[in-house]
Design a protein around this motif. Structure first.
Motif, PDB file in Angstrom:
ATOM      1  N   SER A   1      -9.489   2.551  -1.074  1.00 27.09           N
ATOM      2  CA  SER A   1      -8.768   3.371  -0.413  1.00 27.09           C
ATOM      3  C   SER A   1      -9.351   3.505   1.131  1.00 27.09           C
ATOM      4  CB  SER A   1      -8.887   4.844  -1.231  1.00 27.09           C
ATOM      5  OG  SER A   1      -8.105   4.977  -2.179  1.00 27.09           O
TER       6      SER A   1
ATOM      7  N   GLN B   1     -13.182   3.824  -0.130  1.00 28.43           N
ATOM      8  CA  GLN B   1     -13.499   4.054  -1.468  1.00 28.43           C
ATOM      9  C   GLN B   1     -13.083   2.837  -2.019  1.00 28.43           C
ATOM     10  OE1 GLN B   1     -12.124   8.019  -3.041  1.00 28.43           O
ATOM     11  NE2 GLN B   1     -12.867   7.419  -5.130  1.00 28.43           N
TER      12      GLN B   1
ATOM     13  N   ALA C   1       1.069  -1.275   0.153  1.00 26.24           N
ATOM     14  CA  ALA C   1      -0.210   0.047  -0.172  1.00 26.24           C
ATOM     15  C   ALA C   1       0.842   1.352  -0.127  1.00 26.24           C
ATOM     16  CB  ALA C   1      -0.894   0.009   1.294  1.00 26.24           C
TER      17      ALA C   1
ATOM     18  N   HIS D   1      -4.585   8.175   4.730  1.00 31.47           N
ATOM     19  CA  HIS D   1      -5.186   7.846   3.688  1.00 31.47           C
ATOM     20  C   HIS D   1      -4.210   6.749   3.138  1.00 31.47           C
ATOM     21  CE1 HIS D   1      -7.483   9.393   0.104  1.00 31.47           C
ATOM     22  NE2 HIS D   1      -7.851   7.951   0.316  1.00 31.47           N
TER      23      HIS D   1
ATOM     24  N   LYS E   1      -9.580   5.986   4.139  1.00 34.51           N
ATOM     25  CA  LYS E   1      -9.189   7.159   4.913  1.00 34.51           C
ATOM     26  C   LYS E   1      -9.705   7.532   6.156  1.00 34.51           C
ATOM     27  CE  LYS E   1      -8.835  12.175   3.704  1.00 34.51           C
ATOM     28  NZ  LYS E   1      -9.170  13.214   2.653  1.00 34.51           N
TER      29      LYS E   1
ATOM     30  N   HIS F   1      -3.944   3.809   0.212  1.00 35.02           N
ATOM     31  CA  HIS F   1      -4.316   3.343  -1.224  1.00 35.02           C
ATOM     32  C   HIS F   1      -3.737   1.935  -1.390  1.00 35.02           C
ATOM     33  CE1 HIS F   1      -4.946   7.674  -1.920  1.00 35.02           C
ATOM     34  NE2 HIS F   1      -3.817   7.840  -1.265  1.00 35.02           N
ATOM     35  N   THR F   2      -4.644   1.208  -1.771  1.00 37.53           N
ATOM     36  CA  THR F   2      -4.118  -0.504  -2.043  1.00 37.53           C
ATOM     37  C   THR F   2      -5.267  -1.017  -3.031  1.00 37.53           C
ATOM     38  OG1 THR F   2      -3.133  -2.449  -0.978  1.00 37.53           O
ATOM     39  CG2 THR F   2      -5.360  -1.151  -0.274  1.00 37.53           C
TER      40      THR F   2
ATOM     41  N   LYS G   1     -17.964   5.798  -2.522  1.00 39.13           N
ATOM     42  CA  LYS G   1     -17.167   6.373  -1.212  1.00 39.13           C
ATOM     43  C   LYS G   1     -18.073   6.462  -0.181  1.00 39.13           C
ATOM     44  CE  LYS G   1     -14.782  10.540   0.012  1.00 39.13           C
ATOM     45  NZ  LYS G   1     -14.617  12.131  -0.458  1.00 39.13           N
TER      46      LYS G   1
END
Length: 298
Positions: A125, A140, A41, A100, A127, A102-103, A202
């Motif tokens: 994502s 997300q 990530a 945050h 967050k 992201h992966t 989201k």
């Protein structure tokens, strides 16, 4: 010889006193554990700089706090602990913190008919925000699916009807002849257009949620859409997919409404935004629909 004290430039006073909304780092490489998977990530970590007199924050403290994510399942509780560490290490400087992540979640999905299965990636994502004592988590997720245009299907059916009239008008109908006609390219003179489509979801989680419901949200969304893209297939699976598309015609508006209804059923969700894109195969532009909902406002 006395050890020299290393200079701390960040502790110096700012030349121009001014608070900043967010200061931190983007793209920190970290491992995360989600649904039993160890995933690569990228993390964006930061805090507010509320002390306008301070030159800067201590970014290394944020970086080191991310070590708490090693070898532990990612949960809202763990995310809150990391953000609390962000603020504790910046006491007097910051009142809010965010992380945050992201992966891509990799899920093995079965074929529709055959015993085959294959891996499918889902960009996700996570967050998390902590402002004083107010904490919330947003997810997300991007989901790919197929959409067949209802208008194109109706126009194709009309052309097939007209071809049937042209070929069989004033002729006695023979079962075998009609069956052969239906199976020929002469009979099925037109097919509706379909396109690969994407839904970006989201969602804001309820405060009481203690796990990240990524898998359940993906399953609920794909069930609502009915035509998630496939992985490994045989001809029987491809035929079943064609049937699903033919019985599941939808405009982008239809897809957005289906997802809206499905997400509202989840007790884990406090609010959501839906962004649907049908990458048109007829037009050079996309068809797009948006929808949003907030439990408190409904």
């Amino acid at each position: 010889m006395n050890a020299l004290t290393l200079p701390d430039v960040a502790a110096q006073a700012a030349r121009q006193a001014l608070p900043l909304d967010w200061v931190g780092m983007h793209g920190i490489a970290i491992p995360v554990f989600i649904d039993g998977q160890r995933l690569t990530a990228l993390a964006d970590a930061g805090v507010s700089l509320d002390d306008g007199e301070a030159r800067g924050i201590h970014m290394s403290r944020l970086y080191l706090a991310l070590e708490a994510l090693d070898n532990v399942a990612l949960t809202p509780g763990l995310l809150r602990c990391v953000l609390e560490q962000f603020l504790e290490s910046h006491e007097g400087l910051s009142r809010s913190a965010s992380l945050h992540i992201h992966t891509e979640l990799l899920l093995k999905r079965p074929a529709l008919i055959s015993p085959l299965a294959g891996w499918k990636r889902y960009p996700v994502s996570i967050k998390a925000n902590l402002n004083n004592t107010v904490f919330h988590v947003e997810l997300q997720i991007q989901i790919a699916y197929s959409s067949t245009c209802p208008c194109s299907a109706a126009l194709s059916r009309q052309l097939i009807q007209q071809q049937f009239v042209d070929d069989f008008a004033n002729k006695p109908l023979e079962h075998a002849e009609i069956l052969a006609w239906l199976g020929s390219s002469k009979g099925i003179v037109a097919t509706p257009h379909s396109q690969r489509s994407t839904a970006d979801l989201k969602v804001r989680l309820n405060a009481k949620v203690d796990e990240l419901p990524l898998l359940s949200l993906i399953n609920e969304a794909e069930a609502a859409l009915g035509t998630a893209v496939q992985t490994a297939v045989k001809r029987a699976d491809e035929q079943a997919f064609a049937l699903a598309n033919g019985q599941n015609l939808m405009f982008c508006e239809d897809a957005a409404r289906r997802l809206n209804i499905a997400l509202k059923r989840s007790a884990d969700i406090a609010a959501f935004e839906i962004h649907v894109v049908h990458a048109e195969s007829l037009h050079a532009h996309d068809a797009v629909a948006h929808s949003r909902w907030n439990r408190e406002a409904s």
